[in-house]
Motif scaffolding. Structure first.
Motif, mmCIF file in Angstrom:
data_model
loop_
_atom_site.group_PDB
_atom_site.id
_atom_site.type_symbol
_atom_site.label_atom_id
_atom_site.label_comp_id
_atom_site.label_asym_id
_atom_site.label_seq_id
_atom_site.Cartn_x
_atom_site.Cartn_y
_atom_site.Cartn_z
ATOM 1 N N PRO A 152 30.697 39.861 41.303
ATOM 2 C CA PRO A 152 31.529 38.869 41.995
ATOM 3 C C PRO A 152 32.105 39.486 43.262
ATOM 4 O O PRO A 152 32.081 40.702 43.426
ATOM 5 N N CYS A 153 32.624 38.662 44.129
ATOM 6 C CA CYS A 153 33.261 39.163 45.347
ATOM 7 C C CYS A 153 34.671 38.586 45.422
ATOM 8 O O CYS A 153 34.843 37.376 45.529
ATOM 9 N N TYR A 154 35.633 39.475 45.388
ATOM 10 C CA TYR A 154 37.029 39.051 45.322
ATOM 11 C C TYR A 154 37.651 38.683 46.662
ATOM 12 O O TYR A 154 38.868 38.563 46.760
ATOM 13 N N CYS A 197 34.532 42.164 56.309
ATOM 14 C CA CYS A 197 35.442 41.970 55.176
ATOM 15 C C CYS A 197 35.623 43.276 54.408
ATOM 16 O O CYS A 197 34.670 43.791 53.819
ATOM 17 N N THR A 198 36.843 43.795 54.398
ATOM 18 C CA THR A 198 37.095 45.047 53.685
ATOM 19 C C THR A 198 36.888 44.899 52.184
ATOM 20 O O THR A 198 36.444 45.841 51.533
ATOM 21 N N THR A 199 37.171 43.734 51.628
ATOM 22 C CA THR A 199 36.958 43.519 50.197
ATOM 23 C C THR A 199 35.485 43.681 49.860
ATOM 24 O O THR A 199 35.124 44.405 48.926
ATOM 25 N N GLU A 237 33.961 46.715 47.522
ATOM 26 C CA GLU A 237 33.208 46.409 46.304
ATOM 27 C C GLU A 237 31.797 46.971 46.371
ATOM 28 O O GLU A 237 31.262 47.450 45.368
ATOM 29 N N LEU A 238 31.190 46.927 47.552
ATOM 30 C CA LEU A 238 29.848 47.470 47.723
ATOM 31 C C LEU A 238 29.855 48.968 47.475
ATOM 32 O O LEU A 238 29.034 49.480 46.711
ATOM 33 N N TYR A 239 30.766 49.698 48.114
ATOM 34 C CA TYR A 239 30.841 51.143 47.926
ATOM 35 C C TYR A 239 31.168 51.495 46.474
ATOM 36 O O TYR A 239 30.603 52.441 45.923
ATOM 37 N N TYR A 240 32.054 50.745 45.861
ATOM 38 C CA TYR A 240 32.369 50.967 44.446
ATOM 39 C C TYR A 240 31.111 50.775 43.603
ATOM 40 O O TYR A 240 30.782 51.614 42.747
ATOM 41 N N TRP A 245 37.772 48.642 42.484
ATOM 42 C CA TRP A 245 37.213 48.726 43.835
ATOM 43 C C TRP A 245 38.299 48.906 44.889
ATOM 44 O O TRP A 245 38.041 49.405 45.980
ATOM 45 N N LYS A 246 39.518 48.525 44.584
ATOM 46 C CA LYS A 246 40.620 48.598 45.558
ATOM 47 C C LYS A 246 40.961 50.034 45.945
ATOM 48 O O LYS A 246 41.585 50.258 46.966
#
Length: 158
Positions: free
Chosen positions: A89-91, A114-116, A120-123, A146-147
């Protein structure tokens, strides 16, 4: 005159109908409330014969989308783990714009803006390298892990 009034009424109703989902989000943000639903994702991998939409190539990013190394590097890593991000998902709640999963964010320039999405991608990439399954990664994303990703240092992730 009556036709003009009806047209104006139609435009007002249409405008309210289209903007209502975004207004709710702005209202929640103003009150400090966070949305609690899990955004759209695919619960399993794509079908064996399915062709996923391509991840945008680094050469297709321009302007504000290439200000920082972590922006272009995110697209490079996204291309390496497409089946994984397809299941996440994308938050940033971009599913309201029609996105189906985190994969959708990197099919265009949205992911670079988008930083979110990038966190999430890097996580997801880091967890994939640690041999986590997409379901385990999704559980971590839903929990907000991811944050903790620092985008400045993420550009060095291989």
């Amino acid at each position: 005159m009556v036709k003009r009034g009806l047209r104006l009424g139609f435009v007002v109703v249409l405008t309210l109908g289209v903007s209502a989902p975004w207004a709710l989000s702005a209202e929640q943000q103003a009150s400090g409330a966070e949305e609690t639903r899990v955004p759209a994702f695919n619960p399993g991998p794509p079908a064996k014969d399915a062709q996923l939409p391509p991840i945008l190539g680094q050469d297709q990013l321009w302007g504000n989308n290439v200000q920082y190394p972590f922006q272009t590097h995110a697209y490079e890593l996204a291309a390496k783990i497409q089946p994984v991000i397809y299941q996440q998902p994308c938050y940033c709640y971009c599913d309201r714009m029609g996105h189906k999963s985190l994969h959708s964010c990197f099919e265009g320039t949205h992911g670079a803006q988008c930083t979110t999405c990038m966190k999430e991608l890097y996580y997801s990439y880091q967890m994939t390298k640690q041999k986590k399954t997409p379901a385990q990664i999704r559980k971590g994303i839903i929990a907000g892990e991811w944050k903790q990703v620092d985008l400045q240092s993420a550009a060095a992730i291989n």
